[in-house]
Design a protein around this motif. Structure first.
Motif, PDB file in Angstrom:
ATOM      1  N   ARG A 185     -15.785  15.143  43.572  1.00 61.59           N
ATOM      2  CA  ARG A 185     -15.119  15.008  44.867  1.00 61.59           C
ATOM      3  C   ARG A 185     -15.145  16.286  45.568  1.00 61.59           C
ATOM      4  NH1 ARG A 185     -10.903  10.159  44.863  1.00 61.59           N
ATOM      5  NH2 ARG A 185     -11.895   8.194  44.632  1.00 61.59           N
ATOM      6  N   ASP A 186     -15.729  16.532  46.963  1.00 59.40           N
ATOM      7  CA  ASP A 186     -15.086  17.737  47.517  1.00 59.40           C
ATOM      8  C   ASP A 186     -13.747  18.084  47.864  1.00 59.40           C
ATOM      9  OD1 ASP A 186     -18.199  18.391  47.376  1.00 59.40           O
ATOM     10  OD2 ASP A 186     -18.326  17.354  48.729  1.00 59.40           O
ATOM     11  N   GLY A 187     -13.309  19.598  48.022  1.00 60.19           N
ATOM     12  CA  GLY A 187     -12.301  19.799  48.472  1.00 60.19           C
ATOM     13  C   GLY A 187     -12.499  20.813  48.659  1.00 60.19           C
ATOM     14  N   VAL A 188     -11.293  22.104  49.027  1.00 64.88           N
ATOM     15  CA  VAL A 188     -10.458  22.949  49.045  1.00 64.88           C
ATOM     16  C   VAL A 188      -8.873  23.838  48.453  1.00 64.88           C
ATOM     17  CG1 VAL A 188      -9.890  25.624  50.558  1.00 64.88           C
ATOM     18  CG2 VAL A 188     -11.952  23.764  51.600  1.00 64.88           C
ATOM     19  N   VAL A 189      -9.552  25.179  47.537  1.00 66.99           N
ATOM     20  CA  VAL A 189      -8.055  25.444  47.082  1.00 66.99           C
ATOM     21  C   VAL A 189      -7.564  25.793  47.933  1.00 66.99           C
ATOM     22  CG1 VAL A 189      -7.289  27.623  45.245  1.00 66.99           C
ATOM     23  CG2 VAL A 189      -9.867  25.993  44.515  1.00 66.99           C
ATOM     24  N   VAL A 190      -6.732  25.066  48.091  1.00 68.02           N
ATOM     25  CA  VAL A 190      -4.429  25.454  48.637  1.00 68.02           C
ATOM     26  C   VAL A 190      -4.052  26.816  47.596  1.00 68.02           C
ATOM     27  CG1 VAL A 190      -5.313  23.738  50.300  1.00 68.02           C
ATOM     28  CG2 VAL A 190      -3.976  23.557  48.377  1.00 68.02           C
ATOM     29  N   ALA A 191      -4.291  26.006  46.152  1.00 68.84           N
ATOM     30  CA  ALA A 191      -2.832  27.296  45.382  1.00 68.84           C
ATOM     31  C   ALA A 191      -3.507  27.386  44.865  1.00 68.84           C
ATOM     32  CB  ALA A 191      -1.417  26.197  45.954  1.00 68.84           C
ATOM     33  N   THR A 192      -3.209  28.698  44.071  1.00 64.13           N
ATOM     34  CA  THR A 192      -3.746  29.021  42.231  1.00 64.13           C
ATOM     35  C   THR A 192      -1.895  28.783  41.595  1.00 64.13           C
ATOM     36  OG1 THR A 192      -3.615  31.068  43.031  1.00 64.13           O
ATOM     37  CG2 THR A 192      -5.903  30.334  42.849  1.00 64.13           C
ATOM     38  N   ASN A 193      -2.310  28.400  40.360  1.00 62.38           N
ATOM     39  CA  ASN A 193      -0.836  28.607  39.384  1.00 62.38           C
ATOM     40  C   ASN A 193       0.176  27.860  40.238  1.00 62.38           C
ATOM     41  OD1 ASN A 193      -2.350  30.621  37.736  1.00 62.38           O
ATOM     42  ND2 ASN A 193      -1.273  32.197  38.741  1.00 62.38           N
ATOM     43  N   PHE A 194      -0.058  27.371  40.640  1.00 60.17           N
ATOM     44  CA  PHE A 194       1.315  26.147  41.463  1.00 60.17           C
ATOM     45  C   PHE A 194       1.611  25.379  40.559  1.00 60.17           C
ATOM     46  CE2 PHE A 194       1.927  21.817  42.771  1.00 60.17           C
ATOM     47  CZ  PHE A 194       2.050  21.767  44.284  1.00 60.17           C
ATOM     48  N   THR A 195       3.273  25.612  40.493  1.00 58.10           N
ATOM     49  CA  THR A 195       4.279  24.668  39.870  1.00 58.10           C
ATOM     50  C   THR A 195       3.890  23.919  40.805  1.00 58.10           C
ATOM     51  OG1 THR A 195       5.184  27.823  39.315  1.00 58.10           O
ATOM     52  CG2 THR A 195       6.461  24.972  39.579  1.00 58.10           C
ATOM     53  N   PRO A 196       3.823  22.572  40.157  1.00 60.88           N
ATOM     54  CA  PRO A 196       4.423  21.137  40.669  1.00 60.88           C
ATOM     55  C   PRO A 196       6.130  20.382  40.768  1.00 60.88           C
ATOM     56  CG  PRO A 196       3.289  20.678  38.950  1.00 60.88           C
ATOM     57  CD  PRO A 196       3.548  21.911  39.046  1.00 60.88           C
ATOM     58  N   PRO A 197       6.233  20.349  42.255  1.00 62.50           N
ATOM     59  CA  PRO A 197       7.820  20.049  42.596  1.00 62.50           C
ATOM     60  C   PRO A 197       8.471  18.958  41.366  1.00 62.50           C
ATOM     61  CG  PRO A 197       6.094  18.623  43.952  1.00 62.50           C
ATOM     62  CD  PRO A 197       5.716  19.523  43.029  1.00 62.50           C
ATOM     63  N   ALA A 198       9.779  18.910  40.896  1.00 62.04           N
ATOM     64  CA  ALA A 198       9.908  18.500  39.913  1.00 62.04           C
ATOM     65  C   ALA A 198      10.160  16.451  39.886  1.00 62.04           C
ATOM     66  CB  ALA A 198      12.048  18.588  40.191  1.00 62.04           C
ATOM     67  N   GLU A 199      10.081  16.672  41.118  1.00 58.85           N
ATOM     68  CA  GLU A 199       9.263  15.253  41.356  1.00 58.85           C
ATOM     69  C   GLU A 199       8.507  14.371  41.234  1.00 58.85           C
ATOM     70  OE1 GLU A 199       9.717  16.827  45.785  1.00 58.85           O
ATOM     71  OE2 GLU A 199      10.963  17.022  43.479  1.00 58.85           O
ATOM     72  N   SER A 200       7.234  15.306  40.796  1.00 62.02           N
ATOM     73  CA  SER A 200       6.599  14.926  39.994  1.00 62.02           C
ATOM     74  C   SER A 200       6.238  14.360  39.129  1.00 62.02           C
ATOM     75  CB  SER A 200       5.164  16.251  40.245  1.00 62.02           C
ATOM     76  OG  SER A 200       5.783  17.297  39.167  1.00 62.02           O
ATOM     77  N   GLY A 201       7.234  14.540  37.852  1.00 62.08           N
ATOM     78  CA  GLY A 201       6.744  14.155  36.752  1.00 62.08           C
ATOM     79  C   GLY A 201       5.838  15.392  35.686  1.00 62.08           C
ATOM     80  N   ALA A 202       5.854  16.085  36.559  1.00 58.81           N
ATOM     81  CA  ALA A 202       5.686  17.644  35.420  1.00 58.81           C
ATOM     82  C   ALA A 202       6.222  18.272  34.288  1.00 58.81           C
ATOM     83  CB  ALA A 202       4.630  18.290  36.453  1.00 58.81           C
ATOM     84  N   PRO A 203       5.322  18.064  33.844  1.00 62.92           N
ATOM     85  CA  PRO A 203       6.969  19.442  32.758  1.00 62.92           C
ATOM     86  C   PRO A 203       7.275  20.015  32.948  1.00 62.92           C
ATOM     87  CG  PRO A 203       4.727  18.375  31.418  1.00 62.92           C
ATOM     88  CD  PRO A 203       4.586  18.534  33.045  1.00 62.92           C
ATOM     89  N   GLU A 204       8.552  20.732  32.467  1.00 63.04           N
ATOM     90  CA  GLU A 204       9.204  21.405  33.846  1.00 63.04           C
ATOM     91  C   GLU A 204       8.507  22.713  32.900  1.00 63.04           C
ATOM     92  OE1 GLU A 204      14.057  23.459  33.568  1.00 63.04           O
ATOM     93  OE2 GLU A 204      13.663  21.834  32.318  1.00 63.04           O
ATOM     94  N   GLY A 205       8.442  23.646  33.507  1.00 63.01           N
ATOM     95  CA  GLY A 205       8.000  24.839  33.636  1.00 63.01           C
ATOM     96  C   GLY A 205       6.189  24.957  33.467  1.00 63.01           C
ATOM     97  N   TRP A 206       5.202  23.979  33.732  1.00 60.24           N
ATOM     98  CA  TRP A 206       4.410  23.821  33.335  1.00 60.24           C
ATOM     99  C   TRP A 206       3.988  24.455  34.850  1.00 60.24           C
ATOM    100  CZ3 TRP A 206       0.700  20.024  36.399  1.00 60.24           C
ATOM    101  CH2 TRP A 206      -0.324  20.265  35.360  1.00 60.24           C
ATOM    102  N   VAL A 207       2.232  25.090  34.784  1.00 59.45           N
ATOM    103  CA  VAL A 207       2.025  25.557  36.150  1.00 59.45           C
ATOM    104  C   VAL A 207       0.759  24.944  35.382  1.00 59.45           C
ATOM    105  CG1 VAL A 207       1.011  27.302  37.335  1.00 59.45           C
ATOM    106  CG2 VAL A 207       3.534  27.517  35.824  1.00 59.45           C
ATOM    107  N   ALA A 208      -0.302  24.787  37.183  1.00 63.93           N
ATOM    108  CA  ALA A 208      -1.438  24.274  37.268  1.00 63.93           C
ATOM    109  C   ALA A 208      -2.193  25.633  37.461  1.00 63.93           C
ATOM    110  CB  ALA A 208      -1.718  22.829  37.624  1.00 63.93           C
TER     111      ALA A 208
END
Length: 313
Positions: A185-208
């Motif tokens: 799917r097409d898209g545009v990068v809006v952020a790099t080295n992005f830290t998801p918010p806590a409520e997302s359920g991502a591991p603490e300290g993880w950076v996408a």
């Protein structure tokens, strides 16, 4: 009610095209370059007697497969097993597990893949079957996503971003394509080295590595900075100069042979990509001349560029 049924049918069709029929890609193998997995793979006993290799699947078999494999994929054992694999190997192993489960249900793998793709049309008014397909689709995605998170929590790293300051392939504003399920799917990068918010359920300290805004407006994360997950916009139409040039351009209407050696089983579709490597298949292991979207919505690839495999309509 008619609208709900149509929406359910469309959702189930997406599940079939995106997950069920994609089982054609990988009959077996780990699909990665990292060697043997640290944990044993789940295994299923093959059904006794002859496997079904012709005719439509019964409602009972469809439900047994869809609900059973969904439970298997989302089990702790399967997620731990997938998390022990290299990330690029996870999708291919999910596919292999699904194929093996077909035989556990008494269905020959290739026949099962073909018949399950027809389920949304055959059971379009059956909410239980359509619901099972939706659950199966969610399990296919959820198993890999959960394995990625488990691997991150275990210190395996998420590849690409990892909180580092550089080395990423794309900058903010870059046009990209992201693999969502089995569809680019097409898209545009809006952020790099992005830290998801806590409520997302991502591991603490993880950076996408990337946050991407799709053309639909949806915001998604690319968990790895890898070509199999996020690529430059338009990459599918480019031709690798080191490989033989394909005969047919992207957008060409074609017919594809669905079973080797069977002169009668052809399906119509459209070329959507060149020099395609299926997700989870290691680099240089397989490059197919074409990726094709069938009229049913199924995404397949043509392993050879000849008239016995693919021809212009």
């Amino acid at each position: 009610a008619g609208g709900d049924a149509a929406a359910a049918a469309e959702s189930a069709a997406d599940a079939a095209a995106e997950a069920m029929t994609k089982l054609r890609l990988s009959p077996s193998g780990e699909g990665g370059e990292g060697g043997a997995a640290a944990l044993p793979a789940p295994s299923f006993a093959r059904a006794a007697g002859d496997l079904q290799s012709s005719g439509a699947l019964s409602r009972e078999k469809v439900l047994r497969f869809a609900t059973g494999i969904a439970a298997v994929l989302m089990s702790d054992g399967t997620i731990d097993y997938l998390a022990s694999l290299p990330p690029e190997a996870m999708p291919a192993r999910c596919i292999a597990l699904q194929r093996e489960y077909l035989e556990h249900c008494g269905i020959e793998q290739e026949h099962g893949c073909a018949e399950l793709a027809k389920v949304p049309q055959q059971f379009g008014g059956d909410s239980e079957v359509l619901g099972a397909f939706r659950g199966f689709q969610q399990a296919c995605r959820g198993a890999v996503q959960s394995a990625i998170m488990t691997r991150a929590r275990g210190g395996g790293g998420m590849g690409g971003g990892g909180g580092g300051g550089g080395g990423l392939r794309f900058r903010e504003g870059a046009r990209v394509e992201c693999l969502i399920g089995h569809e680019w799917r097409d898209g545009v990068v809006v952020a790099t080295n992005f830290t998801p918010p806590a409520e997302s359920g991502a591991p603490e300290g993880w950076v996408a590595p990337y946050q991407v805004k799709l053309a639909t407006g949806e915001l998604v994360l690319a968990p790895f900075d890898e070509e199999a997950i996020i690529r430059e916009h338009g990459a599918a139409s480019r031709v690798d100069p080191s490989l033989p040039p394909p005969r047919y351009a992207v957008g060409t209407k074609v017919a594809c042979r669905m079973r080797p050696g069977d002169p009668g089983e052809w399906a119509d579709g459209t070329v959507v990509g060149h020099h395609y490597r299926p997700p989870g298949v290691p680099r240089h292991a397989l490059v197919a001349p074409y990726q094709i979207k069938l009229e049913s919505g199924e995404l397949i690839f043509a392993p050879a560029d000849n008239d016995d495999t693919i021809r212009k309509r």
